[in-house]
Design a protein around this motif. Sequence first.
Motif, PDB file in Angstrom:
ATOM      1  N   PHE A 163      13.980  11.245   3.042  1.00 30.41           N
ATOM      2  CA  PHE A 163      13.221  11.419   1.801  1.00 30.41           C
ATOM      3  C   PHE A 163      13.746  10.487   0.706  1.00 30.41           C
ATOM      4  CE2 PHE A 163      13.406  13.902  -2.270  1.00 30.41           C
ATOM      5  CZ  PHE A 163      12.114  13.619  -2.674  1.00 30.41           C
ATOM      6  N   LEU A 164      15.078  10.512   0.488  1.00 36.79           N
ATOM      7  CA  LEU A 164      15.659   9.701  -0.587  1.00 36.79           C
ATOM      8  C   LEU A 164      15.585   8.207  -0.259  1.00 36.79           C
ATOM      9  CD1 LEU A 164      18.737  11.961  -1.435  1.00 36.79           C
ATOM     10  CD2 LEU A 164      16.653  11.625  -2.812  1.00 36.79           C
ATOM     11  N   GLY A 165      15.862   7.846   0.999  1.00 36.24           N
ATOM     12  CA  GLY A 165      15.779   6.443   1.403  1.00 36.24           C
ATOM     13  C   GLY A 165      14.362   5.915   1.256  1.00 36.24           C
ATOM     14  N   GLY A 166      13.374   6.727   1.675  1.00 34.39           N
ATOM     15  CA  GLY A 166      11.975   6.322   1.551  1.00 34.39           C
ATOM     16  C   GLY A 166      11.573   6.192   0.087  1.00 34.39           C
ATOM     17  N   TRP A 167      12.020   7.154  -0.715  1.00 34.20           N
ATOM     18  CA  TRP A 167      11.716   7.130  -2.150  1.00 34.20           C
ATOM     19  C   TRP A 167      12.236   5.840  -2.778  1.00 34.20           C
ATOM     20  CZ3 TRP A 167      13.697  11.460  -6.032  1.00 34.20           C
ATOM     21  CH2 TRP A 167      13.037  11.296  -7.252  1.00 34.20           C
ATOM     22  N   ALA A 168      13.528   5.542  -2.549  1.00 37.86           N
ATOM     23  CA  ALA A 168      14.145   4.354  -3.148  1.00 37.86           C
ATOM     24  C   ALA A 168      13.456   3.084  -2.652  1.00 37.86           C
ATOM     25  CB  ALA A 168      15.635   4.321  -2.806  1.00 37.86           C
ATOM     26  N   THR A 169      13.208   3.013  -1.339  1.00 37.00           N
ATOM     27  CA  THR A 169      12.578   1.813  -0.776  1.00 37.00           C
ATOM     28  C   THR A 169      11.200   1.586  -1.387  1.00 37.00           C
ATOM     29  OG1 THR A 169      13.729   2.269   1.292  1.00 37.00           O
ATOM     30  CG2 THR A 169      11.925   0.669   1.378  1.00 37.00           C
ATOM     31  N   THR A 170      10.391   2.655  -1.427  1.00 30.53           N
ATOM     32  CA  THR A 170       9.033   2.514  -1.940  1.00 30.53           C
ATOM     33  C   THR A 170       9.048   2.197  -3.433  1.00 30.53           C
ATOM     34  OG1 THR A 170       8.423   4.192  -0.329  1.00 30.53           O
ATOM     35  CG2 THR A 170       6.759   3.584  -1.933  1.00 30.53           C
ATOM     36  N   ALA A 171       9.942   2.854  -4.184  1.00 30.96           N
ATOM     37  CA  ALA A 171      10.025   2.592  -5.627  1.00 30.96           C
ATOM     38  C   ALA A 171      10.373   1.124  -5.879  1.00 30.96           C
ATOM     39  CB  ALA A 171      11.065   3.515  -6.262  1.00 30.96           C
ATOM     40  N   LEU A 172      11.297   0.593  -5.090  1.00 28.28           N
ATOM     41  CA  LEU A 172      11.662  -0.823  -5.252  1.00 28.28           C
ATOM     42  C   LEU A 172      10.484  -1.734  -4.921  1.00 28.28           C
ATOM     43  CD1 LEU A 172      15.302  -0.874  -3.799  1.00 28.28           C
ATOM     44  CD2 LEU A 172      14.593  -1.219  -6.182  1.00 28.28           C
ATOM     45  N   ILE A 173       9.758  -1.408  -3.833  1.00 26.16           N
ATOM     46  CA  ILE A 173       8.579  -2.212  -3.472  1.00 26.16           C
ATOM     47  C   ILE A 173       7.576  -2.209  -4.620  1.00 26.16           C
ATOM     48  CG2 ILE A 173       6.554  -2.343  -1.945  1.00 26.16           C
ATOM     49  CD1 ILE A 173       8.320  -1.331   0.314  1.00 26.16           C
ATOM     50  N   ILE A 174       7.318  -1.009  -5.168  1.00 21.97           N
ATOM     51  CA  ILE A 174       6.329  -0.909  -6.252  1.00 21.97           C
ATOM     52  C   ILE A 174       6.815  -1.686  -7.483  1.00 21.97           C
ATOM     53  CG2 ILE A 174       5.176   0.680  -7.843  1.00 21.97           C
ATOM     54  CD1 ILE A 174       5.215   2.770  -5.612  1.00 21.97           C
ATOM     55  N   TRP A 175       8.107  -1.565  -7.785  1.00 23.73           N
ATOM     56  CA  TRP A 175       8.653  -2.227  -8.968  1.00 23.73           C
ATOM     57  C   TRP A 175       8.576  -3.749  -8.855  1.00 23.73           C
ATOM     58  CZ3 TRP A 175       9.498  -1.284 -13.819  1.00 23.73           C
ATOM     59  CH2 TRP A 175      10.332  -2.131 -14.556  1.00 23.73           C
ATOM     60  N   PHE A 176       8.899  -4.279  -7.672  1.00 22.67           N
ATOM     61  CA  PHE A 176       8.970  -5.734  -7.538  1.00 22.67           C
ATOM     62  C   PHE A 176       7.640  -6.364  -7.110  1.00 22.67           C
ATOM     63  CE2 PHE A 176      13.542  -4.765  -7.287  1.00 22.67           C
ATOM     64  CZ  PHE A 176      13.991  -5.632  -8.270  1.00 22.67           C
ATOM     65  N   VAL A 177       6.845  -5.666  -6.297  1.00 21.24           N
ATOM     66  CA  VAL A 177       5.578  -6.239  -5.822  1.00 21.24           C
ATOM     67  C   VAL A 177       4.420  -5.818  -6.724  1.00 21.24           C
ATOM     68  CG1 VAL A 177       4.059  -6.517  -3.816  1.00 21.24           C
ATOM     69  CG2 VAL A 177       6.508  -6.179  -3.474  1.00 21.24           C
ATOM     70  N   GLY A 178       4.559  -4.651  -7.357  1.00 16.36           N
ATOM     71  CA  GLY A 178       3.499  -4.105  -8.199  1.00 16.36           C
ATOM     72  C   GLY A 178       2.932  -5.071  -9.225  1.00 16.36           C
ATOM     73  N   PRO A 179       3.781  -5.846  -9.948  1.00 19.41           N
ATOM     74  CA  PRO A 179       3.246  -6.745 -10.987  1.00 19.41           C
ATOM     75  C   PRO A 179       2.215  -7.745 -10.473  1.00 19.41           C
ATOM     76  CG  PRO A 179       5.604  -6.493 -11.240  1.00 19.41           C
ATOM     77  CD  PRO A 179       5.248  -5.786  -9.967  1.00 19.41           C
ATOM     78  N   TYR A 180       2.204  -8.023  -9.161  1.00 14.77           N
ATOM     79  CA  TYR A 180       1.208  -8.951  -8.623  1.00 14.77           C
ATOM     80  C   TYR A 180      -0.164  -8.295  -8.435  1.00 14.77           C
ATOM     81  CZ  TYR A 180       5.176 -11.963  -7.638  1.00 14.77           C
ATOM     82  OH  TYR A 180       6.280 -12.737  -7.768  1.00 14.77           O
ATOM     83  N   PHE A 181      -0.176  -6.952  -8.441  1.00 15.41           N
ATOM     84  CA  PHE A 181      -1.428  -6.241  -8.162  1.00 15.41           C
ATOM     85  C   PHE A 181      -1.896  -5.363  -9.328  1.00 15.41           C
ATOM     86  CE2 PHE A 181       0.291  -7.187  -4.006  1.00 15.41           C
ATOM     87  CZ  PHE A 181      -0.828  -7.560  -3.276  1.00 15.41           C
ATOM     88  N   LEU A 182      -0.946  -4.797 -10.068  1.00 10.29           N
ATOM     89  CA  LEU A 182      -1.301  -3.771 -11.041  1.00 10.29           C
ATOM     90  C   LEU A 182      -1.324  -4.321 -12.462  1.00 10.29           C
ATOM     91  CD1 LEU A 182       0.981  -0.893  -9.672  1.00 10.29           C
ATOM     92  CD2 LEU A 182      -1.345  -1.496  -9.016  1.00 10.29           C
ATOM     93  N   PRO A 183      -2.263  -3.813 -13.273  1.00  9.95           N
ATOM     94  CA  PRO A 183      -2.340  -4.273 -14.660  1.00  9.95           C
ATOM     95  C   PRO A 183      -1.330  -3.562 -15.561  1.00  9.95           C
ATOM     96  CG  PRO A 183      -4.134  -2.755 -14.198  1.00  9.95           C
ATOM     97  CD  PRO A 183      -3.347  -2.884 -12.928  1.00  9.95           C
ATOM     98  N   ILE A 184      -0.181  -3.175 -15.010  1.00  8.34           N
ATOM     99  CA  ILE A 184       0.831  -2.485 -15.812  1.00  8.34           C
ATOM    100  C   ILE A 184       2.192  -3.114 -15.529  1.00  8.34           C
ATOM    101  CG2 ILE A 184      -0.270  -0.243 -16.111  1.00  8.34           C
ATOM    102  CD1 ILE A 184       1.164   0.735 -13.647  1.00  8.34           C
ATOM    103  N   ALA A 185       3.098  -2.966 -16.492  1.00 10.47           N
ATOM    104  CA  ALA A 185       4.463  -3.471 -16.348  1.00 10.47           C
ATOM    105  C   ALA A 185       5.374  -2.569 -17.181  1.00 10.47           C
ATOM    106  CB  ALA A 185       4.557  -4.922 -16.824  1.00 10.47           C
ATOM    107  N   GLY A 186       6.674  -2.797 -17.074  1.00 16.69           N
ATOM    108  CA  GLY A 186       7.615  -2.028 -17.887  1.00 16.69           C
ATOM    109  C   GLY A 186       7.655  -0.571 -17.493  1.00 16.69           C
ATOM    110  N   TRP A 187       7.819   0.325 -18.503  1.00 15.37           N
ATOM    111  CA  TRP A 187       8.029   1.723 -18.141  1.00 15.37           C
ATOM    112  C   TRP A 187       6.813   2.383 -17.469  1.00 15.37           C
ATOM    113  CZ3 TRP A 187       5.475   5.901 -20.247  1.00 15.37           C
ATOM    114  CH2 TRP A 187       4.785   5.686 -21.444  1.00 15.37           C
ATOM    115  N   PRO A 188       5.551   1.987 -17.805  1.00 14.52           N
ATOM    116  CA  PRO A 188       4.455   2.588 -17.018  1.00 14.52           C
ATOM    117  C   PRO A 188       4.575   2.267 -15.522  1.00 14.52           C
ATOM    118  CG  PRO A 188       3.594   1.586 -19.008  1.00 14.52           C
ATOM    119  CD  PRO A 188       5.031   1.177 -18.932  1.00 14.52           C
ATOM    120  N   LEU A 189       4.990   1.055 -15.217  1.00 18.63           N
ATOM    121  CA  LEU A 189       5.176   0.704 -13.808  1.00 18.63           C
ATOM    122  C   LEU A 189       6.316   1.527 -13.207  1.00 18.63           C
ATOM    123  CD1 LEU A 189       4.338  -1.114 -11.435  1.00 18.63           C
ATOM    124  CD2 LEU A 189       5.996  -2.800 -12.230  1.00 18.63           C
TER     125      LEU A 189
END
Lengths: 211, 328
Positions: free
Chosen positions: B233-259
């Motif tokens: 659970f924790l490993g998956g959470w951390a891995t996915t959160a990192l993916i969203i944080w680093f890859v998200g800016p290429y797809f999502l219209p949000i950045a910073g704390w909303p991301l």
Amino acid sequence: MIRFVFLALFARPLARFMTGADVIGAEHLPKTGPAIIAANHNSHVDTLLLLTMFPVRLLPLLRPAAAADYFLRGPLISWFSRVVVGIVPVERTRAGSGGDVLAPMREALAAGDIVILFPEGTRGDASDEMGEMKTGVARLAAEAPHVPVIPVWIEGAGRVLPKGAGIPVPMNCTVLIGEPLAWTGERLGFMAALRERLMALKAQAPPQRWS
Amino acid sequence: MTLPPFFAATPFNQIAPPLFWGMAGVLVLLILGTAVALALPLLQPAKDHVNLRQRMASWWVMAALVGAALVFGWVATLILFGVISFIALREFLSLAPLRREDRLVILLAYLVIPANYGLLAANRYGIYLVFIPVWAFLVAPFILAVIGQTRAYLSTAAIFNWGLMACVYNIGFAAYLARTPLAQAPQAGGAGLVFFLLLATEANDVAQYVWGKLIGRHKIMPKVSPNKTWEGFLGGWATTALIIWFVGPYFLPIAGWPLAVVAASLPLAGFAGDVTMSAIKRDLGVKDTSRNIPGHGGVLDRIDSLTFAAPLYFHLIIFFAFSRLPWP
């Protein structure tokens, strides 16, 4: 040709859409004829599932045994039953009158076909119980002991299109195929063994039944 | 970036670069996974690797279907998710303890699916929001009352409402994102939003599984999901959160704390959807909802995380990124 196109291109997608068509134990299906498939019966969907679970190359061999009085009434139903479904007609009204009711099935087996039988003889009411089985399947097995009898339990088909209903409702069904049963040498023992096999398959089925 | 000529010559030229490279990345992962699935039987001949091979084959089919739908546009995406909703709802209603008298309501429940997705196609977001949660919620129990079987009446009404919400309403949000106007999501368009939701949700499922296999020791919910561990659970959470944080800016219209909020909460929603469906399956006494996806189980097994993650993702994005709703 009509039969092949209908079964492969229409019946298969239809079975998938209406039932999901899950099959467990496909490795027990006969690779060639002759063979007897003995299944429980609650719905016309049973025949649809049994005709579509085999590899395409076996389609020409599949012959569901069906009541002549029901499936050969009227020219259109009769044409569909014979040409498309490929039934072996069973004159069940003549049973007990001394006539040889099993003759068409015996001929089909001799020709190397895979005969699909519903030993209950008619559709049940989709309750959790299987009806009493007729002994025709045992008599066929006794006459041709080398022909494997494959027990098949169909779960859920009676909910998709129960007896008397006009509109089918999509619900998942599971077809469970058991190991081939060999002739035991004696009719009652064979029927008991077949019922036991079917009940064992039913016990493995997901709970796709009315509460 | 200019796309290869094959794409430029067709409507494919509308694919945004992040989506193009995202799909290329998925393709690379599929090839790597398939290579592993084919190599393992040679390295460990004693073990049975059929399930892994089936799993990978099914991933190819699923990725191809989703990829094709996203490339062909929002209509194709709505149709694909409508079909997914239908198969998932069919699985759910087939296993739930319904009664013989409920056949008519089951048929009507399926008809809710084209109505639900039709509202999205007609861009009637306001009606969509209340169609299942209010109108289907009220009408289904009424019809059940008219039919008149009162044995297990309340639990039956709950089954229909739960099935429609989880399999149809919540999944609809994922599909509707495909209609986001390009101006609202300039990074990769609506298709990019859908792609990233599916990528993050499936990555979370896979990461939880892999971390659990590698270092999983302490069971997190032994009564519901005995194979799930705190480490997974924790490993998956951390891995996915990192993916969203680093890859998200290429797809999502949000950045910073909303991301950061999306990165922290989406894996939790996926986990919640997973264990909630596990509890339902345990109650019904089944391990999988069907065998329609070889190696994976049923469609509902595959989208269980999405039933929770899709509405959360949708509402976080419109809350943070859309100054006003792009839909009426």
